[in-house]
Design an enzyme around this catalytic site. Sequence first.
Site, short mmCIF file in Angstrom:
data_model
loop_
_atom_site.label_atom_id
_atom_site.label_comp_id
_atom_site.label_asym_id
_atom_site.label_seq_id
_atom_site.Cartn_x
_atom_site.Cartn_y
_atom_site.Cartn_z
N THR A 72 -4.99 -8.32 -57.22
CA THR A 72 -4.38 -8.40 -58.55
C THR A 72 -5.38 -9.03 -59.51
O THR A 72 -6.10 -9.96 -59.15
CB THR A 72 -3.04 -9.18 -58.52
N SER A 73 -5.42 -8.47 -60.73
CA SER A 73 -6.44 -8.91 -61.69
C SER A 73 -6.08 -10.26 -62.31
O SER A 73 -6.91 -10.86 -62.99
CB SER A 73 -6.63 -7.86 -62.78
N VAL B 177 5.23 -1.25 -57.55
CA VAL B 177 6.51 -0.55 -57.58
C VAL B 177 6.55 0.56 -56.53
O VAL B 177 7.54 1.26 -56.40
CB VAL B 177 6.81 0.00 -59.00
N ARG C 33 4.73 9.52 -60.64
CA ARG C 33 4.35 8.43 -59.74
C ARG C 33 5.30 8.39 -58.53
O ARG C 33 4.87 8.09 -57.41
CB ARG C 33 4.35 7.09 -60.49
N HIS D 296 8.45 -6.53 -60.08
CA HIS D 296 8.34 -5.62 -61.22
C HIS D 296 9.16 -4.35 -61.03
O HIS D 296 8.93 -3.35 -61.70
CB HIS D 296 6.86 -5.25 -61.48
N1 APR Z 1 -8.56 -4.23 -52.28
C1 APR Z 1 -8.16 -5.33 -52.99
N2 APR Z 1 -8.23 -5.40 -54.33
C2 APR Z 1 -8.68 -4.33 -54.98
C3 APR Z 1 -9.09 -3.15 -54.33
C4 APR Z 1 -9.02 -3.12 -52.91
N3 APR Z 1 -9.39 -2.05 -52.19
N4 APR Z 1 -9.49 -2.25 -55.28
C5 APR Z 1 -9.32 -2.84 -56.47
N5 APR Z 1 -8.84 -4.11 -56.30
C6 APR Z 1 -8.52 -5.13 -57.31
C7 APR Z 1 -9.29 -5.01 -58.60
O1 APR Z 1 -10.55 -5.68 -58.48
C8 APR Z 1 -8.34 -5.71 -59.59
O2 APR Z 1 -8.60 -7.10 -59.64
O3 APR Z 1 -7.16 -4.95 -57.67
C9 APR Z 1 -6.96 -5.48 -58.96
C10 APR Z 1 -6.07 -4.53 -59.72
O4 APR Z 1 -5.76 -5.07 -60.98
P1 APR Z 1 -4.75 -4.35 -61.99
O5 APR Z 1 -5.10 -2.91 -62.11
O6 APR Z 1 -4.73 -5.17 -63.22
O7 APR Z 1 -3.33 -4.42 -61.22
P2 APR Z 1 -2.30 -5.63 -61.12
O8 APR Z 1 -3.00 -6.93 -61.12
O9 APR Z 1 -1.40 -5.31 -59.99
O10 APR Z 1 -1.51 -5.47 -62.49
C11 APR Z 1 -0.44 -6.37 -62.74
O11 APR Z 1 0.15 -5.16 -64.71
O12 APR Z 1 0.44 -3.20 -65.88
C12 APR Z 1 1.05 -4.18 -65.15
O13 APR Z 1 3.17 -4.09 -64.24
C13 APR Z 1 1.85 -3.69 -63.98
O14 APR Z 1 2.29 -4.83 -61.90
C14 APR Z 1 1.29 -4.47 -62.82
C15 APR Z 1 0.66 -5.68 -63.51
#
Ligand code: APR
EC number: 2.3.1.286
Length: 235
Positions: A174-175, A91, A55, A107
């Site tokens: 973010t999800s 990160v 990564r 994080h």
């Molecule tokens: N623009 C905006 N959002 C987007 C895009 C885009 N082009 N593409 C995808 N997404 C959204 C998705 O719909 C989803 O809701 O980004 C989100 C990504 O979610 P996750 O993969 O769960 O990532 P995140 O929320 O950052 O995860 C939180 O989980 O595993 C841990 O430590 C890790 O920091 C991370 C934390």
Amino acid sequence: MNIVVLTGAGISAESGISTFRAADGLWEKHRIEDVASPEGFLRDPSLVHDFYNRRRAQLHLVAPNPAHLALAALERAWQGRGNFLLLTQNVDDLHERAGSRVLLHMHGELRKLVCASCGETCHWLDDAGVETLCPACGAAAMRPDIVWFGEIPYYMDEIVAALDEADVFCAIGTSGVVYPAAGFAAEARRNGRNCLLYEINPTPTGGHVFDHVIAAPASQGVPEFLRRLGVEEAA
Ligand code: APR
């Protein structure tokens, strides 16, 4: 007027970095407990180093996208108008490469290692491994400076203080399933300042807490957020 922005993996998706929970996301290909937990690192430190080495190497191949650039422009435009804080769960280093300066990596950071023996952190651009020595104390005890599951995110005091003073809070890409970040919008809502809550996500999370949902990829959604704040991106 004070602004707090929280970003997640979605803001870097258009730069070519996989999110975690998409169908082809990182957590489909790797077990969280193997590569993102203290126990996994104890079991097989080389496997964990390899995961983060790959990564870290990928950072050479990607660049900030218009969403990162727009947030850096917002920070500049907001000087003298109120506080601005960018919190990221990411990160990668795309926010700083886009020009963001008031930024907390809650994080951790791919381009840092931390010594499990003395606690010192150091910048690290290359591969690391079990044999990597701590530049501060010399111990072969370096781990990626990443907050793993079961560990406490960095900067929580500063984050809580900023949420307490926020008039606008915006969650981008973010999800909303990983706490404490998932609770920040609700926390801002409770601060007694009628904080306006925005979400930018092409697949909105459906959290009823948000006042405004910009259902778009970050590269379009963040410039739209700036327009709604009355900020010219060129500022
Ligand atoms: N623009 C905006 N959002 C987007 C895009 C885009 N082009 N593409 C995808 N997404 C959204 C998705 O719909 C989803 O809701 O980004 C989100 C990504 O979610 P996750 O993969 O769960 O990532 P995140 O929320 O950052 O995860 C939180 O989980 O595993 C841990 O430590 C890790 O920091 C991370 C934390």
